[in-house]
Design a protein around this motif. Structure first.
Motif, PDB file in Angstrom:
ATOM      1  N   ASP A 203      -8.363   0.740  10.607  1.00 25.23           N
ATOM      2  CA  ASP A 203      -7.113   0.142  10.136  1.00 25.23           C
ATOM      3  C   ASP A 203      -6.426  -0.540  11.310  1.00 25.23           C
ATOM      4  OD1 ASP A 203      -7.126   1.308   7.401  1.00 25.23           O
ATOM      5  OD2 ASP A 203      -6.952   3.199   8.508  1.00 25.23           O
ATOM      6  N   SER A 208      -2.287  -3.895  17.347  1.00 22.35           N
ATOM      7  CA  SER A 208      -3.166  -4.978  16.866  1.00 22.35           C
ATOM      8  C   SER A 208      -2.649  -6.356  17.249  1.00 22.35           C
ATOM      9  CB  SER A 208      -3.330  -4.903  15.345  1.00 22.35           C
ATOM     10  OG  SER A 208      -4.186  -3.856  14.978  1.00 22.35           O
ATOM     11  N   HIS A 216     -11.140  -5.166  10.875  1.00 26.56           N
ATOM     12  CA  HIS A 216     -10.876  -3.810  10.413  1.00 26.56           C
ATOM     13  C   HIS A 216     -11.884  -3.366   9.363  1.00 26.56           C
ATOM     14  CE1 HIS A 216      -6.794  -5.223  11.852  1.00 26.56           C
ATOM     15  NE2 HIS A 216      -7.177  -4.285  12.696  1.00 26.56           N
TER      16      HIS A 216
END
Length: 232
Positions: A203, A208, A216
């Motif tokens: 995830d 990020s 992902h």
């Protein structure tokens, strides 16, 4: 022909989760039913070394029973296949990278298959079952502990890691939230030195947005696909 790249890969619990090794969960302050302070700090070891050894003996047995998965194998293939130069910096304490065939690995948080004397600093291979009163082979004192970096301690070989990040062309974070320092600073450090950055995670992590690219999904899918693309 593609120019050889200096690649630094950071791996975390997410890459070993698909091999059946439990990931660290900090939200409730528990780690496999134990409080972090009990089993992952020098103070916890000083209070109850029997409990700490029992905890790590169980983790060692679980790691020994696990097998490298497709993500570990893909990274080993990248290292062996050239032309790129690969360094794996892992936060994991299992030896799945090595058993998959990787050789250039830094265990920044130590390893379950290592023992350490906290009296004299001697290191030796850990037996499957360790005892708190086992004598050190160097000094003879009953000061055996797992060779694991606990909370409040400095990760291993940090000078080498910072140097590698400064020379990297590509930094890849695999299966880690990257929220705990010093690992949390790796992507920015590599980027400031001119490296491209890539996150491969189940995830999106809290960091990020700091990466040039983020993909992902399961590590066993993402890592082999990335390696195949890189190797052409």
């Amino acid at each position: 022909m593609t120019r050889p790249l200096n690649i630094v890969v950071l791996t975390g619990a997410g890459i070993s989760a698909e091999s059946g090794i439990a990931t660290f969960r900090a939200a409730d302050g528990l780690w496999e039913a134990h409080r972090i302070e009990e089993v992952a700090t020098p103070e916890g070891f000083a209070r109850d070394p029997v409990l700490v050894h029992r905890f790590y003996n169980a983790r060692r047995a679980a790691a020994m029973a696990a097998q490298p998965n497709a993500a570990h194998v893909a990274l080993a293939r990248l290292e062996a296949g050239g032309p790129h130069r690969l360094l794996i910096v892992t936060q994991n304490v299992d030896d799945l990278h090595e058993r998959a065939g990787s050789r250039n690995v830094i265990h920044m948080h130590g390893a379950l298959n290592g023992a350490l004397c906290h009296a004299c600093g001697e290191r030796w291979p850990a037996p499957p079952v360790m005892r708190h009163d086992a004598p050190c082979p160097a000094c003879g004192r009953p000061a055996t502990r797992p060779d694991i970096v606990w909370f409040g301690e400095i990760p291993y070989r940090m000078d080498e890691i910072w140097d590698a990040l400064a020379e990297a062309d590509l930094f890849v974070s695999i299966g880690t939230s990257g929220q705990v320092y010093p690992a949390a600073a790796f992507a920015q450090t590599a980027a400031r030195a001119g490296a491209r950055t890539l996150e491969l995670n189940l995830d999106p992590s809290a960091l990020s947005h700091e990466f040039d690219e983020a993909r992902h999904g399961p590590a066993t899918q993402l890592v082999p696909d990335w390696v195949a693309g890189l190797m052409g």
